[in-house]
Design a protein around this motif. Structure first.
Motif, PDB file in Angstrom:
ATOM      1  N   SER A   1       0.822  -1.210   0.165  1.00 42.60           N
ATOM      2  CA  SER A   1       0.075   0.071  -0.023  1.00 42.60           C
ATOM      3  C   SER A   1       0.842   1.115   0.062  1.00 42.60           C
ATOM      4  O   SER A   1       1.537   1.341   0.872  1.00 42.60           O
ATOM      5  CB  SER A   1      -0.995  -0.003   1.144  1.00 42.60           C
ATOM      6  OG  SER A   1      -1.707   1.006   1.221  1.00 42.60           O
ATOM      7  N   ILE A   2       0.613   2.083  -1.031  1.00 44.90           N
ATOM      8  CA  ILE A   2       1.441   3.340  -1.000  1.00 44.90           C
ATOM      9  C   ILE A   2       0.741   4.598  -1.304  1.00 44.90           C
ATOM     10  O   ILE A   2      -0.268   4.445  -2.291  1.00 44.90           O
ATOM     11  CB  ILE A   2       2.298   3.290  -2.423  1.00 44.90           C
ATOM     12  CG1 ILE A   2       3.284   2.145  -2.396  1.00 44.90           C
ATOM     13  CG2 ILE A   2       3.299   4.638  -2.493  1.00 44.90           C
ATOM     14  CD1 ILE A   2       4.182   1.795  -3.499  1.00 44.90           C
ATOM     15  N   GLY A   3       0.685   5.443  -0.334  1.00 43.83           N
ATOM     16  CA  GLY A   3       0.025   6.582  -0.130  1.00 43.83           C
ATOM     17  C   GLY A   3       0.216   7.684  -1.341  1.00 43.83           C
ATOM     18  O   GLY A   3       0.837   7.273  -2.186  1.00 43.83           O
ATOM     19  N   VAL A   4      -0.914   8.434  -1.670  1.00 39.47           N
ATOM     20  CA  VAL A   4      -1.019   9.438  -2.562  1.00 39.47           C
ATOM     21  C   VAL A   4       0.430  10.349  -2.957  1.00 39.47           C
ATOM     22  O   VAL A   4       0.798  10.506  -4.081  1.00 39.47           O
ATOM     23  CB  VAL A   4      -2.166  10.514  -2.458  1.00 39.47           C
ATOM     24  CG1 VAL A   4      -1.999  11.565  -3.536  1.00 39.47           C
ATOM     25  CG2 VAL A   4      -3.585   9.657  -2.414  1.00 39.47           C
TER      26      VAL A   4
ATOM     27  N   GLY B   1      -0.177  18.279  -7.081  1.00 40.13           N
ATOM     28  CA  GLY B   1       0.384  16.820  -6.705  1.00 40.13           C
ATOM     29  C   GLY B   1      -0.795  15.930  -5.883  1.00 40.13           C
ATOM     30  O   GLY B   1       0.119  15.495  -5.100  1.00 40.13           O
ATOM     31  N   LYS B   2      -1.740  16.160  -5.800  1.00 43.32           N
ATOM     32  CA  LYS B   2      -2.407  15.821  -4.481  1.00 43.32           C
ATOM     33  C   LYS B   2      -3.526  14.737  -5.055  1.00 43.32           C
ATOM     34  O   LYS B   2      -4.166  14.066  -4.319  1.00 43.32           O
ATOM     35  CB  LYS B   2      -3.194  16.909  -3.699  1.00 43.32           C
ATOM     36  CG  LYS B   2      -2.293  17.804  -3.356  1.00 43.32           C
ATOM     37  CD  LYS B   2      -2.983  18.672  -2.213  1.00 43.32           C
ATOM     38  CE  LYS B   2      -2.170  19.753  -1.253  1.00 43.32           C
ATOM     39  NZ  LYS B   2      -2.812  20.440  -0.363  1.00 43.32           N
TER      40      LYS B   2
ATOM     41  N   LYS C   1      -9.263   9.949   0.704  1.00 38.22           N
ATOM     42  CA  LYS C   1      -9.132  11.238   0.871  1.00 38.22           C
ATOM     43  C   LYS C   1     -10.281  11.927   0.096  1.00 38.22           C
ATOM     44  O   LYS C   1     -10.760  11.428  -0.752  1.00 38.22           O
ATOM     45  CB  LYS C   1      -7.830  11.586   0.075  1.00 38.22           C
ATOM     46  CG  LYS C   1      -6.277  11.203   0.949  1.00 38.22           C
ATOM     47  CD  LYS C   1      -5.177  11.963   0.139  1.00 38.22           C
ATOM     48  CE  LYS C   1      -3.984  11.288   1.181  1.00 38.22           C
ATOM     49  NZ  LYS C   1      -3.893  12.025   2.515  1.00 38.22           N
ATOM     50  N   ASP C   2     -10.571  13.454   0.811  1.00 38.52           N
ATOM     51  CA  ASP C   2     -11.612  13.919  -0.037  1.00 38.52           C
ATOM     52  C   ASP C   2     -11.015  15.160  -1.011  1.00 38.52           C
ATOM     53  O   ASP C   2     -10.720  16.294  -0.645  1.00 38.52           O
ATOM     54  CB  ASP C   2     -12.274  14.691   1.116  1.00 38.52           C
ATOM     55  CG  ASP C   2     -13.626  15.243   0.301  1.00 38.52           C
ATOM     56  OD1 ASP C   2     -13.923  15.333  -0.582  1.00 38.52           O
ATOM     57  OD2 ASP C   2     -14.546  15.728   1.381  1.00 38.52           O
ATOM     58  N   PHE C   3     -10.838  14.682  -2.231  1.00 42.30           N
ATOM     59  CA  PHE C   3     -10.321  15.328  -3.193  1.00 42.30           C
ATOM     60  C   PHE C   3     -11.277  16.678  -3.507  1.00 42.30           C
ATOM     61  O   PHE C   3     -10.834  17.641  -3.920  1.00 42.30           O
ATOM     62  CB  PHE C   3     -10.027  14.701  -4.455  1.00 42.30           C
ATOM     63  CG  PHE C   3      -8.960  13.691  -4.281  1.00 42.30           C
ATOM     64  CD1 PHE C   3      -7.775  14.083  -3.765  1.00 42.30           C
ATOM     65  CD2 PHE C   3      -9.019  12.204  -4.627  1.00 42.30           C
ATOM     66  CE1 PHE C   3      -6.889  12.799  -3.547  1.00 42.30           C
ATOM     67  CE2 PHE C   3      -8.119  11.203  -4.497  1.00 42.30           C
ATOM     68  CZ  PHE C   3      -7.253  11.561  -3.907  1.00 42.30           C
TER      69      PHE C   3
ATOM     70  N   SER D   1      -0.067   6.381  -5.354  1.00 43.71           N
ATOM     71  CA  SER D   1       0.982   7.298  -5.594  1.00 43.71           C
ATOM     72  C   SER D   1       0.749   8.151  -6.832  1.00 43.71           C
ATOM     73  O   SER D   1       0.773   7.863  -7.897  1.00 43.71           O
ATOM     74  CB  SER D   1       2.451   6.657  -5.719  1.00 43.71           C
ATOM     75  OG  SER D   1       3.331   7.550  -5.785  1.00 43.71           O
ATOM     76  N   VAL D   2       0.722   9.655  -6.511  1.00 42.89           N
ATOM     77  CA  VAL D   2       1.108  10.469  -7.921  1.00 42.89           C
ATOM     78  C   VAL D   2       2.052  10.366  -8.666  1.00 42.89           C
ATOM     79  O   VAL D   2       2.194  10.783  -9.687  1.00 42.89           O
ATOM     80  CB  VAL D   2       0.931  11.961  -7.146  1.00 42.89           C
ATOM     81  CG1 VAL D   2       1.092  13.017  -8.344  1.00 42.89           C
ATOM     82  CG2 VAL D   2      -0.683  12.075  -6.868  1.00 42.89           C
TER      83      VAL D   2
END
Length: 425
Positions: free
Chosen positions: A3-6, A61-62, A259-261, A306-307
């Motif tokens: 698992s890799i975050g944004v 970049g989010k 996440k709430d984009f 991930s971005v």
């Protein structure tokens, strides 16, 4: 499971294959649009890659969204190109990009709830059905005649094998392969045609002559869009449906990534990024861009959000666009192969419209909803057309998806919301 975050950057040995996985996920759909509309595939890849990087920049970049060719604009591109020329279709695409940016600023100051009033699920779902079903004759023409006027059994067999392989990949394959059934179907149909062509002349549809004559590398061709009232209005009306699609994709990404984009970086930034990428694409002969559900599916399966991974995929796509032999090779894909895959793909688009109304709980025992959907479907699929004379030699024409969308919006706004009378048993 990994698992890799944004905002996490994976180590290089994981980063590269993870990015290539996203390239495979978006590739078939991104190149299919230019193949169907006559636009250069290298341009679509270039504007897809650079457009995604533009999107990442604008969203700070989010948001891990990949942007690829939009299917919603296939019909307008073909129609405007045939009637006015490709340059006017690109002008319509540029106008869509600017329109996105304008709407993004309205959302920035007034919020996005008003869009639900103008474009509720009953309208959007019905329009998406029209977008898919309106393209059905194109798929059947490629499958049965290979784009010519004569029916050939060999064409139908190629299309059937391609469709069968894609269906098998969709239903029975597991893991990553479930997100690339279109690519698997195209490769399978291509190999089938190539092998059969060695034994039967009627299957000899693949010619590598152009590939041999094409240079290995080249720069993207700059295009100059032209602007006309009719092309711009046609594209803008269709863009109302794609704006709603953007809202849905962003919401799904938010749920997948946790996440709430909509709030951070904000829906106004995501829509502005989409618009800037689409406007950029019009200057290089690329189709309008849209956030890709295929890549959202990859994220959901891999738990990699991930971005940096998405940005890596964008760089790979951009690099591929400079390899012109690669683009020439794509052009050798026979029409029956694309016809076979389109039978499933266009049906999936229409089914997505059905899914929209079902998951949104649209009640078709309510005559208001039934009326709106019925009118949209008949106008859109039946080829409804209205003409207004502008000059003695020029008419303003509005038809197909654009007319169906406009009428659906008007009906939704004028029919009373409390019109909940049910159909008679």
């Amino acid at each position: 499971m990994i698992s890799i975050g944004v905002n996490e950057k994976p180590e290089l040995k994981k980063w590269i294959p993870l990015s290539f996985q996203h390239v495979f996920a978006m590739f078939s759909s991104t190149v299919l649009v230019p193949i169907l509309t006559g636009l250069p595939t290298s341009s679509a890849l270039f504007t897809s890659g650079v457009g995604t990087l533009i999107y990442i920049l604008i969203t700070k970049g989010k948001v891990p969204a990949y942007l690829g060719s939009s299917f919603a604009f296939i019909t307008p591109i073909i129609m405007i190109s045939q009637s006015f020329g490709v340059a006017y279709a690109l002008g319509g695409a540029f106008a869509v990009g600017i329109f996105y940016i304008i709407i993004s600023q309205i959302i920035r100051f007034f919020g996005y709830k008003w869009i639900d009033r103008v474009l509720p699920p009953v309208v959007i779902g019905s329009v998406i059905m029209v977008i898919g079903l309106k393209l059905a004759p194109t798929a059947m023409d490629m499958a049965m005649t290979g784009g010519t006027e004569d029916y050939h059994l060999s064409y139908f067999l190629i299309a059937a094998v391609t469709l069968g392989i894609a269906i098998f990949a969709t239903i029975f394959l597991k893991g990553f392969f479930t997100v690339v059934p279109v690519l698997i179907g195209i490769i399978g149909g291509y190999l089938f045609t190539l092998i059969m062509g060695l034994f039967f002349p009627s299957f000899h549809l693949i010619d590598f002559t152009a590939v041999g004559k094409t240079a290995w590398f080249g720069l993207p061709h700059f295009a100059i869009p032209k602007f006309g009232i009719i092309p711009i209005i046609t594209f803008l009306i269709v863009s109302l449906a794609t704006i709603a699609e953007h809202l849905g994709d962003t919401l799904v990404m938010s749920r997948v990534a946790g996440k709430d984009f909509y709030k951070d970086p904000g829906l106004h930034r995501t829509l502005a990024g989409d618009g800037a990428a689409t406007a950029f694409a019009s200057f290089f002969g690329g189709p309008p861009n849209t956030t890709y559900g295929e890549n959202i599916g990859v994220m959901a399966i891999t738990h990699v959000y991930s971005v940096w991974v998405i940005g890596g995929a964008a760089v790979v796509a951009t690099c591929l666009s400079f390899i012109h032999k690669f683009g020439a090779l794509i052009q050798t894909i026979p029409s029956p192969v694309m016809g076979g895959i389109s039978m499933m793909l266009f049906g999936i688009i229409a089914s997505a419209g059905i899914r929209t109304v079902v998951e949104s709980g649209v009640d078709y025992s309510c005559k208001r909803n039934l009326t709106i959907t019925s009118v949209i479907l008949v106008l859109g699929i039946g080829g409804g057309l209205i003409q207004f004379p502008i000059t003695s030699s020029l008419n303003f024409e509005l038809g197909g998806v654009a007319l169906a969308t406009l009428v659906g919006i008007v009906l939704n706004l004028i029919l009373p919301q409390n019109l909940n009378n049910k159909e008679e048993e």
